[in-house]
Design an enzyme around this catalytic site. Structure first.
Site, PDB file in Angstrom:
ATOM      1  N   HIS A  32      97.243   2.741 101.710  1.00 11.16           N
ATOM      2  CA  HIS A  32      96.833   1.508 101.041  1.00 11.16           C
ATOM      3  C   HIS A  32      96.495   0.415 102.064  1.00 11.16           C
ATOM      4  CE1 HIS A  32      98.255   3.250  97.248  1.00 11.16           C
ATOM      5  NE2 HIS A  32      99.312   3.652  97.949  1.00 11.16           N
ATOM      6  N   SER A  84      75.136  -8.215 119.239  1.00  8.02           N
ATOM      7  CA  SER A  84      74.897  -9.160 118.155  1.00  8.02           C
ATOM      8  C   SER A  84      73.840 -10.141 118.620  1.00  8.02           C
ATOM      9  CB  SER A  84      76.193  -9.897 117.800  1.00  8.02           C
ATOM     10  OG  SER A  84      75.936 -10.993 116.943  1.00  8.02           O
TER      11      SER A  84
END
Length: 465
Positions: free
Chosen positions: A185, A309
């Site tokens: 989870h 980037s």
């Protein structure tokens, strides 16, 4: 301003410049998908149609069905041309057939006319030419051509899938003992190893590639409604069921004895479903690796000269895994559509199968493109759990690393980290609070500048040593 089309796009043969392509499969990814063109392009389909037409004529010449007119008129010269077409249609065949199709508005009929024209140049008589396409509906030619195309494409596919599995297996074996905190989870759970987690994907993918490799390629050859009606009228004493089975199997395919006008395409749906399942497992792998990168479990290696980037140069984005996810999804959209559409046809047939099958090449989003480029290469060059020291570069001034984990009980390769720090002139600090009470530590062998421990581990006060 709208840029005019290049001369290649205006030419009938269309020697397409990748930058002019509508689909990235033939554009941005053209080099990666090149191996598919020999199997899934329209040119490949046309060539296989020619081969099937020629092979059928050669079969009639060899078996000489009793009572079938024209067989005796097949001369050695005519059969030599047929054998040449069956083996390797000439380079100009596809362009010539497309030119005929522009008049007939029927793609398979254009192939038939082309074959007849080639035989006529060898002196074939009118009776001999009538045997071209004898007893066939277009689907008799098409289904065999597609089956042969897909069988070849499967070899390309499986070669790429095997390469991905082999890379994952190598990583799994290399890091079989590398401890890693697992997550359930998204939350910290219990210890596992990186090798074990990758081996799970290896196991899953191997099961699916076995399904892909086990595909049975079916073919029908029974006329307009699957009843051999034209065959029986022309030569009623021939066992056409036997002739059909032997012809289909001679092409390396499995004979389908019961069909309507079309081969039912169930085997194709099974193949596309198996490939799509493989894709979904790869998609799951991509999302897991992306998450490991985000958590810092994997360190990406910047490619020389590449921009991470456009505005944040310190970043190395996991774009290959993101590209792979998107292309796998595009591939599955096509594969799922094919599997759903092909198994349904109105009564004897409708043309929906012909239309959707022309999208086969676009499934190349998965077959060649983003398996080796966005996933395979990324695992080799873009994401690795090789030493922690890979984050050290000329900008680094100091490196602090823990010698051991109190939680996992593992000992890090701090000597490699210190060596990497020393190579760029950085100070190295080893925190040995957990290991100092239990093992002898040689600062010189480790090569660190500073090592820190605590007296409280020796039943003393909380003081740094």
């Amino acid at each position: 301003m709208i840029r005019s089309l290049s001369p290649q796009l205006r030419a009938p043969g269309m020697n397409l410049d990748p930058i002019d392509a509508l689909s990235p499969v033939d554009g941005r990814y053209a080099r990666a998908t090149a191996a598919l063109r020999a199997h899934l392009s329209e040119a490949a389909l046309i060539r296989e149609r020619v081969r099937v037409e020629a092979e059928w004529l050669l079969t009639l010449a060899r078996t000489r069905p009793a009572g079938l007119a024209g067989v005796e008129a097949l001369t050695p010269a005519v059969l030599a041309v047929a054998e040449s077409l069956a083996k390797d249609p000439p380079a100009g065949a596809t362009a010539a057939i497309k030119a005929i199709e522009s008049r007939t508005n029927h793609d398979v009929k254009a192939v038939e006319y082309y074959v007849r024209d080639q035989l006529a140049t060898a002196g074939a008589s009118a009776a001999a030419l009538e045997l071209v396409h004898f007893g066939c509906t277009s689907e008799d030619i098409n289904n065999l051509a597609y089956a042969r195309m897909l069988r070849g494409a499967r070899e390309v596919l499986c070669e790429q899938l095997d390469a991905v599995i082999a890379t994952l297996q190598s990583f799994a074996s290399q890091h079989a003992q590398l401890p890693m905190l697992s997550r359930t989870h998204g939350q910290p759970a219990t210890p596992t190893t990186m090798g074990k987690e990758l081996q799970v994907f290896v196991h899953r993918l191997r099961r699916q590639i076995e399904r892909v490799q086990a595909t049975t390629y079916l073919g029908k050859f029974s006329g307009a409604t699957g009843t051999f009606s034209a065959h029986v009228v022309a030569a009623p004493d021939v066992d056409w069921i036997k002739e059909s089975k032997e012809f289909v199997t001679s092409l390396g395919l499995t004979w389908n004895p019961l069909t309507t006008q079309i081969e039912s395409h169930d085997w194709q749906a099974e193949l596309y479903t198996a490939v799509a399942h493989f894709n979904r497992i790869l998609h799951n792998l991509c999302t897991d690796i992306w998450t490991y990168i985000s958590l810092g479990y994997f360190k990406q290696i910047p490619a020389a000269g590449a921009t991470g980037s456009s505005t944040m140069p310190h970043k190395v984005n996991p774009i290959r895994f993101e590209n792979a996810e998107a292309n796998l999804e595009l591939s599955n959209a096509i594969l799922d559509s094919l599997a759903a559409t092909l198994v349904t046809s109105r009564l004897q047939r409708d043309l929906t199968d012909s239309t959707v099958l022309r999208a086969l090449e676009d499934a190349g989003h998965e077959v060649v493109d983003n398996l080796p480029l966005s996933l395979f290469d990324a695992l080799i060059a873009g994401a690795t759990s090789r030493p922690l020291a890979l984050g050290i570069d000329s900008r680094t001034r100091a490196v602090a690393v823990g010698h051991a984990s109190n939680f996992l009980g593992t000992i890090n390769d701090v000597a490699a980290v210190c060596a990497a720090a020393r190579a760029v002139g950085a100070v190295s600090i080893v925190e040995a609070v957990q290991s100092a009470p239990h093992i002898a530590l040689d600062v010189g062998a480790i090569g660190c500048d500073l090592m820190a421990a605590s007296a409280y581990k020796f039943f003393g006060p909380h003081l740094g040593i």
